[in-house]
Write a protein that holds these residues in place. Structure first.
Motif, PDB file in Angstrom:
ATOM      1  N   ASP A  51       8.155  35.442 -20.308  1.00 30.80           N
ATOM      2  CA  ASP A  51       7.684  34.450 -19.966  1.00 30.80           C
ATOM      3  C   ASP A  51       8.514  33.527 -19.036  1.00 30.80           C
ATOM      4  OD1 ASP A  51       5.486  34.925 -21.840  1.00 30.80           O
ATOM      5  OD2 ASP A  51       6.369  33.558 -23.436  1.00 30.80           O
ATOM      6  N   VAL A  52       9.747  33.498 -19.353  1.00 32.64           N
ATOM      7  CA  VAL A  52      10.506  32.751 -18.429  1.00 32.64           C
ATOM      8  C   VAL A  52      10.471  33.537 -16.934  1.00 32.64           C
ATOM      9  CG1 VAL A  52      12.994  32.501 -17.829  1.00 32.64           C
ATOM     10  CG2 VAL A  52      12.222  32.136 -19.952  1.00 32.64           C
ATOM     11  N   ASP A  53      10.543  34.788 -16.944  1.00 37.74           N
ATOM     12  CA  ASP A  53      10.551  35.534 -15.679  1.00 37.74           C
ATOM     13  C   ASP A  53       9.352  35.170 -15.022  1.00 37.74           C
ATOM     14  OD1 ASP A  53      11.659  37.459 -14.001  1.00 37.74           O
ATOM     15  OD2 ASP A  53      10.273  38.773 -14.411  1.00 37.74           O
ATOM     16  N   GLN A  54       8.250  35.136 -15.710  1.00 36.31           N
ATOM     17  CA  GLN A  54       6.757  34.691 -15.022  1.00 36.31           C
ATOM     18  C   GLN A  54       6.921  33.651 -14.253  1.00 36.31           C
ATOM     19  OE1 GLN A  54       3.917  35.520 -17.950  1.00 36.31           O
ATOM     20  NE2 GLN A  54       3.908  37.889 -17.692  1.00 36.31           N
ATOM     21  N   ARG A  70      19.230  33.429 -33.120  1.00 39.63           N
ATOM     22  CA  ARG A  70      18.669  33.794 -34.370  1.00 39.63           C
ATOM     23  C   ARG A  70      18.880  35.504 -34.475  1.00 39.63           C
ATOM     24  NH1 ARG A  70      13.692  33.803 -35.053  1.00 39.63           N
ATOM     25  NH2 ARG A  70      12.844  32.760 -33.095  1.00 39.63           N
ATOM     26  N   ARG A  71      18.919  35.881 -33.374  1.00 44.28           N
ATOM     27  CA  ARG A  71      18.998  37.427 -33.490  1.00 44.28           C
ATOM     28  C   ARG A  71      20.501  37.961 -33.503  1.00 44.28           C
ATOM     29  NH1 ARG A  71      17.924  41.833 -28.383  1.00 44.28           N
ATOM     30  NH2 ARG A  71      18.261  43.717 -29.839  1.00 44.28           N
ATOM     31  N   GLU A  72      21.341  37.141 -33.102  1.00 47.57           N
ATOM     32  CA  GLU A  72      22.749  37.413 -33.174  1.00 47.57           C
ATOM     33  C   GLU A  72      23.256  37.047 -34.407  1.00 47.57           C
ATOM     34  OE1 GLU A  72      27.057  35.644 -31.587  1.00 47.57           O
ATOM     35  OE2 GLU A  72      25.358  35.057 -30.740  1.00 47.57           O
ATOM     36  N   SER A  73      22.514  36.017 -35.243  1.00 48.08           N
ATOM     37  CA  SER A  73      22.958  35.857 -36.928  1.00 48.08           C
ATOM     38  C   SER A  73      22.096  37.001 -37.487  1.00 48.08           C
ATOM     39  CB  SER A  73      22.253  34.892 -37.039  1.00 48.08           C
ATOM     40  OG  SER A  73      22.421  34.354 -38.527  1.00 48.08           O
ATOM     41  N   LEU A  74      21.087  37.371 -37.174  1.00 46.42           N
ATOM     42  CA  LEU A  74      20.461  38.406 -38.106  1.00 46.42           C
ATOM     43  C   LEU A  74      21.610  39.948 -37.746  1.00 46.42           C
ATOM     44  CD1 LEU A  74      16.759  37.833 -37.053  1.00 46.42           C
ATOM     45  CD2 LEU A  74      17.976  37.855 -39.545  1.00 46.42           C
ATOM     46  N   GLN A  75      21.826  40.094 -36.561  1.00 41.94           N
ATOM     47  CA  GLN A  75      22.387  41.290 -36.413  1.00 41.94           C
ATOM     48  C   GLN A  75      23.970  41.269 -37.131  1.00 41.94           C
ATOM     49  OE1 GLN A  75      23.119  40.703 -31.991  1.00 41.94           O
ATOM     50  NE2 GLN A  75      21.481  42.210 -31.830  1.00 41.94           N
ATOM     51  N   GLU A  76      24.543  40.085 -37.281  1.00 41.16           N
ATOM     52  CA  GLU A  76      25.753  39.881 -37.988  1.00 41.16           C
ATOM     53  C   GLU A  76      25.379  40.099 -39.432  1.00 41.16           C
ATOM     54  OE1 GLU A  76      27.006  35.843 -37.567  1.00 41.16           O
ATOM     55  OE2 GLU A  76      27.913  36.411 -35.603  1.00 41.16           O
ATOM     56  N   ASP A 129      15.173  27.577 -23.049  1.00 40.02           N
ATOM     57  CA  ASP A 129      15.771  26.940 -24.519  1.00 40.02           C
ATOM     58  C   ASP A 129      15.143  27.776 -25.698  1.00 40.02           C
ATOM     59  OD1 ASP A 129      16.959  24.963 -23.339  1.00 40.02           O
ATOM     60  OD2 ASP A 129      15.399  23.357 -23.605  1.00 40.02           O
ATOM     61  N   VAL A 130      14.026  28.202 -25.524  1.00 39.93           N
ATOM     62  CA  VAL A 130      13.269  29.107 -26.502  1.00 39.93           C
ATOM     63  C   VAL A 130      14.099  30.369 -26.577  1.00 39.93           C
ATOM     64  CG1 VAL A 130      11.269  30.397 -27.107  1.00 39.93           C
ATOM     65  CG2 VAL A 130      11.019  28.091 -26.375  1.00 39.93           C
ATOM     66  N   VAL A 131      14.430  30.865 -25.388  1.00 36.85           N
ATOM     67  CA  VAL A 131      15.459  32.298 -25.122  1.00 36.85           C
ATOM     68  C   VAL A 131      16.475  32.087 -26.101  1.00 36.85           C
ATOM     69  CG1 VAL A 131      16.368  33.843 -23.878  1.00 36.85           C
ATOM     70  CG2 VAL A 131      14.003  33.081 -23.190  1.00 36.85           C
ATOM     71  N   LEU A 132      17.244  31.039 -25.799  1.00 36.92           N
ATOM     72  CA  LEU A 132      18.470  30.853 -26.210  1.00 36.92           C
ATOM     73  C   LEU A 132      18.513  30.614 -27.898  1.00 36.92           C
ATOM     74  CD1 LEU A 132      20.105  28.276 -23.681  1.00 36.92           C
ATOM     75  CD2 LEU A 132      20.773  30.506 -24.208  1.00 36.92           C
ATOM     76  N   THR A 188      14.377  44.600 -40.187  1.00 47.26           N
ATOM     77  CA  THR A 188      12.946  44.423 -39.902  1.00 47.26           C
ATOM     78  C   THR A 188      12.903  43.112 -39.162  1.00 47.26           C
ATOM     79  OG1 THR A 188      12.067  45.804 -41.399  1.00 47.26           O
ATOM     80  CG2 THR A 188      10.534  44.060 -40.755  1.00 47.26           C
ATOM     81  N   GLU A 189      13.627  41.993 -39.516  1.00 47.63           N
ATOM     82  CA  GLU A 189      13.456  40.830 -39.003  1.00 47.63           C
ATOM     83  C   GLU A 189      14.382  40.718 -37.915  1.00 47.63           C
ATOM     84  OE1 GLU A 189      14.449  36.253 -40.171  1.00 47.63           O
ATOM     85  OE2 GLU A 189      14.912  37.626 -41.696  1.00 47.63           O
ATOM     86  N   GLU A 190      15.482  41.447 -37.585  1.00 49.46           N
ATOM     87  CA  GLU A 190      16.251  41.534 -36.352  1.00 49.46           C
ATOM     88  C   GLU A 190      15.361  42.236 -35.079  1.00 49.46           C
ATOM     89  OE1 GLU A 190      18.379  42.885 -33.201  1.00 49.46           O
ATOM     90  OE2 GLU A 190      17.545  44.399 -34.601  1.00 49.46           O
ATOM     91  N   SER A 191      14.347  43.334 -35.619  1.00 50.24           N
ATOM     92  CA  SER A 191      13.476  44.170 -34.526  1.00 50.24           C
ATOM     93  C   SER A 191      12.390  43.254 -34.296  1.00 50.24           C
ATOM     94  CB  SER A 191      12.964  45.174 -35.503  1.00 50.24           C
ATOM     95  OG  SER A 191      12.235  45.968 -34.683  1.00 50.24           O
ATOM     96  N   ASP A 192      11.978  42.301 -35.193  1.00 48.88           N
ATOM     97  CA  ASP A 192      10.872  41.368 -34.877  1.00 48.88           C
ATOM     98  C   ASP A 192      11.579  40.511 -33.778  1.00 48.88           C
ATOM     99  OD1 ASP A 192       8.941  42.658 -36.551  1.00 48.88           O
ATOM    100  OD2 ASP A 192       9.296  41.260 -38.108  1.00 48.88           O
ATOM    101  N   THR A 193      12.636  39.866 -34.325  1.00 47.69           N
ATOM    102  CA  THR A 193      13.254  39.034 -33.052  1.00 47.69           C
ATOM    103  C   THR A 193      13.822  39.367 -31.946  1.00 47.69           C
ATOM    104  OG1 THR A 193      14.282  37.991 -35.241  1.00 47.69           O
ATOM    105  CG2 THR A 193      15.186  37.229 -33.049  1.00 47.69           C
ATOM    106  N   ALA A 194      14.031  40.590 -31.791  1.00 48.97           N
ATOM    107  CA  ALA A 194      14.252  41.216 -30.560  1.00 48.97           C
ATOM    108  C   ALA A 194      13.093  41.399 -29.583  1.00 48.97           C
ATOM    109  CB  ALA A 194      14.674  42.788 -30.826  1.00 48.97           C
ATOM    110  N   ARG A 195      11.890  41.719 -30.182  1.00 51.57           N
ATOM    111  CA  ARG A 195      10.734  41.499 -29.687  1.00 51.57           C
ATOM    112  C   ARG A 195      10.378  40.141 -29.340  1.00 51.57           C
ATOM    113  NH1 ARG A 195       9.401  45.820 -33.403  1.00 51.57           N
ATOM    114  NH2 ARG A 195       8.507  44.164 -34.934  1.00 51.57           N
ATOM    115  N   GLU A 196      10.527  39.496 -29.956  1.00 54.50           N
ATOM    116  CA  GLU A 196      10.281  37.826 -29.775  1.00 54.50           C
ATOM    117  C   GLU A 196      11.028  37.431 -28.481  1.00 54.50           C
ATOM    118  OE1 GLU A 196      10.546  33.467 -31.738  1.00 54.50           O
ATOM    119  OE2 GLU A 196      10.722  35.520 -33.006  1.00 54.50           O
ATOM    120  N   GLN A 197      12.265  37.928 -28.699  1.00 60.09           N
ATOM    121  CA  GLN A 197      13.155  37.569 -27.353  1.00 60.09           C
ATOM    122  C   GLN A 197      12.783  38.195 -26.019  1.00 60.09           C
ATOM    123  OE1 GLN A 197      17.413  38.522 -27.916  1.00 60.09           O
ATOM    124  NE2 GLN A 197      17.825  38.548 -25.907  1.00 60.09           N
TER     125      GLN A 197
END
Length: 247
Positions: A71-74, A124-130, A116-119, A56-65
């Motif tokens: 935002d960066v693209d805009q 965090r997402r990579e850590s959660l995936q692990e 920087d936020v994206v990174l 669930t946390e990884e899914s939330d982080t994926a949406r956050e990413q």
């Protein structure tokens, strides 16, 4: 009550079969696999809860990413449009040019901050995936152990049940050869005395309560007729005499 000595001896055989049935029942209830499976089931439940939380946390982080990348693209697109306006020469007013250049600089800073936020989110997402991968592996391992334990338990129970059926049948046959009144007394005493209704008198000792008969009690047993059903004065179980009784 009177019963032929041979019938009393057969009663000891019934008692031995009843004791074996009780042992099998105890073994069935106390198989180590019962506790092992209960422990493993608890571990499986805990790991599943942890895995669901991590997923669930990884899914939330994926949406956050995704949101951060949008935002960066805009900001990047806006900066490109402003740069194109600046490069086109369409803006001639010095004040407008200054404002446009200022906006381009601000957008560059904003883009850098958002990247920087994206990174940070990606890390965090990579850590959660692990974490999800680790928990999935642990869950698979524990579930495998639980399955193995259930197989072992099933095999053990089938063996116990098969032996139990054989012993129960032998008990029925043997009990059928014992006089009904003697068997009735035996069953009554067995229910009252922890599963033992008849015991052998061996070397002057009752094998039911493990106490040695005193001289008076021994004399009473010696004086009793061979077909008399005697009782232990200490535990009140049927006391069966044999050549090893020490009388």
């Amino acid at each position: 009550m009177n019963a032929a000595p041979a019938d009393q001896i057969r009663l000891l055989e019934v008692q031995a079969l009843d004791a074996r049935i009780a042992q099998l029942d105890h073994k069935r209830r106390t198989l180590p696999e019962h506790a092992e499976i209960e422990r493993l089931s608890s571990d499986v439940t805990q790991l599943r809860d942890l895995l669901v939380a991590a997923q669930t946390e990884e899914s939330d982080t994926a949406r956050e990413q995704t949101k951060a990348e949008q935002d960066v693209d805009q900001v990047r697109k806006r900066a490109v449009r402003d740069q194109e306006r600046l490069d086109s020469g369409a803006v001639s007013s010095p004040r407008d040019l200054e404002n446009l250049q200022h906006e381009i600089t601000s957008l560059a800073k904003r883009q850098s901050d958002l990247e920087d936020v994206v990174l940070e989110v990606m890390e965090r997402r990579e850590s959660l995936q692990e974490r999800v991968q680790e928990l999935s592996g642990r869950l698979d391992s524990v579930q495998g152990k639980a399955t193995e334990a259930e197989v072992r338990r099933g095999e053990a129970l089938r063996g116990i049940d098969a032996e139990g059926m054989t012993v129960t049948k032998e008990r029925e046959i043997m009990a059928g050869s014992v006089p009904a009144d003697l068997l009735k007394l035996y069953d009554k005493l067995r229910a009252q005395s922890g599963g033992v209704g008849a015991a052998r008198l061996y070397q002057k000792r009752c094998e039911g309560c493990r106490l040695e008969l005193n001289i008076t009690e021994l004399n009473e047993v010696r004086a009793a007729a061979a077909d008399a059903v005697v009782r232990c004065e200490n535990c009140r179980r049927i006391l069966v005499r044999t050549p090893e009784s020490g009388l």
